[in-house]
Motif scaffolding. Structure first.
Motif, short mmCIF file in Angstrom:
data_model
loop_
_atom_site.label_atom_id
_atom_site.label_comp_id
_atom_site.label_asym_id
_atom_site.label_seq_id
_atom_site.Cartn_x
_atom_site.Cartn_y
_atom_site.Cartn_z
N TYR A 163 1.57 -1.12 -6.31
CA TYR A 163 0.70 -2.20 -7.10
C TYR A 163 -0.61 -2.37 -6.63
O TYR A 163 -0.70 -2.61 -5.25
N TYR A 198 -2.64 -7.26 5.19
CA TYR A 198 -3.92 -6.71 5.44
C TYR A 198 -3.99 -6.14 6.76
O TYR A 198 -4.40 -4.78 6.88
N ASP A 220 9.15 -9.56 -6.08
CA ASP A 220 8.05 -10.45 -6.54
C ASP A 220 8.34 -10.69 -7.99
O ASP A 220 7.76 -11.40 -8.55
N LYS A 223 -5.85 -2.26 0.60
CA LYS A 223 -7.42 -2.53 1.27
C LYS A 223 -7.06 -2.43 2.78
O LYS A 223 -8.40 -1.92 3.26
N ASN A 264 5.63 -14.88 1.69
CA ASN A 264 4.34 -13.86 1.60
C ASN A 264 4.12 -13.27 2.88
O ASN A 264 3.89 -13.96 3.86
N TRP A 285 -2.13 -5.29 -6.08
CA TRP A 285 -2.26 -6.54 -5.40
C TRP A 285 -1.72 -6.47 -3.92
O TRP A 285 -1.90 -7.25 -3.34
N GLN A 286 -1.09 -5.25 -3.56
CA GLN A 286 -0.70 -5.28 -2.24
C GLN A 286 -1.71 -5.37 -1.14
O GLN A 286 -2.68 -4.56 -1.22
N PRO A 287 -1.83 -6.28 -0.42
CA PRO A 287 -2.82 -6.49 0.60
C PRO A 287 -3.18 -5.38 1.82
O PRO A 287 -4.22 -4.95 2.26
N ASN A 305 6.25 -12.80 -2.42
CA ASN A 305 5.10 -12.37 -3.05
C ASN A 305 4.73 -12.81 -4.34
O ASN A 305 4.27 -12.29 -5.29
N TYR A 322 -1.62 4.73 -7.72
CA TYR A 322 -0.50 3.46 -7.91
C TYR A 322 0.47 3.85 -8.90
O TYR A 322 0.30 4.75 -9.78
N ASP A 376 3.98 -16.93 -6.83
CA ASP A 376 3.40 -18.37 -6.89
C ASP A 376 4.31 -19.32 -7.15
O ASP A 376 4.75 -19.67 -8.40
#
Length: 318
Positions: free
Chosen positions: A158, A133, A95, A165, A129, A160-162, A117, A184, A119
């Motif tokens: 981190y 999830y 990333d 969740k 990406n 932000w890792q899907p 990962n 984390y 933009d």
């Protein structure tokens, strides 16, 4: 048109058919790979290198890679070196690369940059990406099923890792009594910090752990194996540690994804911007399930995975 010109035209057409239909001109010339750590980490870096070799096998092109490229200045130096070597497709294996690639895109318009990962904003920059999830959700279901203390843990790199969740939601869906302890490391490879977190979790009776980071993943699984506790593997199928340790793994087939991206680039079909891949694309899957998991549950979760592949719906969305 006279007969002489017609004959010449037919000869030219025949030449084009004979030389042009056999194979198309490749857009790939040479391929470079930048890795923040090493190709020998048995997880993320190793998969990146495997993907690079797969591209070489598929297209017969020269490949180059550079390890421990983990800062903007090192990335810029490496890209300049690749450019001098004639590389026109560059993969940044993590990333950290996409933001720098966005800056370098205009400087090297004859190169295409592929990060992970991130933009992507330039016309010659793509970010790959994983839609992670769902794999996390299925891993969480297994953890929720197999915990005896109702305490499971995630040691992620981190927030932000899907998959983080996803894992928490999957565990809660499977086991209404479960508590999910999420910590984390703020690094992909800080083994010492991750091990400290693990020891803290184990003092709280956590008995299934998901170490969702590259460099510390294997050392933590080895610690859990020594303690006869369960883990969920990450990135690759880590069932080789044994079913008494690894219940299943959340697998991201980076190597295959690299070949897919290279094929798209070669055909002129690799789009700039952000691209997402999941189970349906054949690059995300679950690893082998431990025989310690009862057969009826293994069969059920396999059906759930097949349903998700066909419909995009997870078990909690039915």
């Amino acid at each position: 048109m006279n007969n002489k010109k017609k004959g010449l035209g037919l000869l030219c057409l025949l030449f084009l058919l004979l030389t042009g239909c056999d194979n198309k001109p490749h857009k790939i010339e040479k391929v470079g790979l930048l890795i923040p750590s090493t190709v020998n980490d048995q997880v993320w870096g190793t998969k990146g290198y495997t993907g690079l070799v797969g591209i070489q096998s598929e297209f017969g092109v020269d490949i180059f890679y550079k390890e421990k490229i983990d800062s903007e200045s090192l990335i810029e130096e490496a890209v300049e070196e690749f450019h001098k070597r004639g590389v026109n497709l560059v993969f940044g294996h993590g990333d950290i690369y996409t933001p720098v690639f966005n800056k370098l895109g205009k400087k090297y318009p004859d190169m295409h940059f592929v990060g992970f990962n991130g933009d992507a904003k330039e016309d010659n920059v793509t970010s790959l990406n994983f839609s992670a999830y769902a794999m996390g959700f299925f891993g969480g279901m297994v953890a929720g099923k197999m915990t005896e203390t109702n305490q499971v843990g995630i040691i992620a790199a981190y927030a932000w890792q899907p998959e983080v969740k996803g894992f928490a939601d999957g565990a809660a869906f499977q086991n209404k009594k479960v508590n999910v302890d999420i910590r984390y490391v703020h690094s992909w490879d800080d083994v010492q910090a991750a091990s400290h977190i693990l020891n803290n979790m184990l003092q709280k009776n956590v008995d299934v752990v998901y170490p969702a980071g590259d460099g510390y993943n294997v050392p933590l699984i080895e610690e859990l194996k020594e303690r006869n506790l369960y883990s969920i593997g990450f990135i690759s199928d880590q069932s080789h540690f044994g079913g008494n340790t690894v219940l299943t793994s959340t697998v991201q087939d980076v190597a295959h994804l690299y070949v897919v991206a290279a094929e798209k680039f070669d055909k002129g079909e690799l789009q700039s911007g952000n691209a997402y891949f999941d189970f349906q694309d054949g690059v995300v899957s679950m690893g082998e399930f431990s025989q310690n998991i009862d057969e009826s549950f293994r069969e059920k979760i396999q059906r759930d995975i097949e349903t998700y592949q066909k419909t995009g719906k997870l078990p909690n969305e039915k």
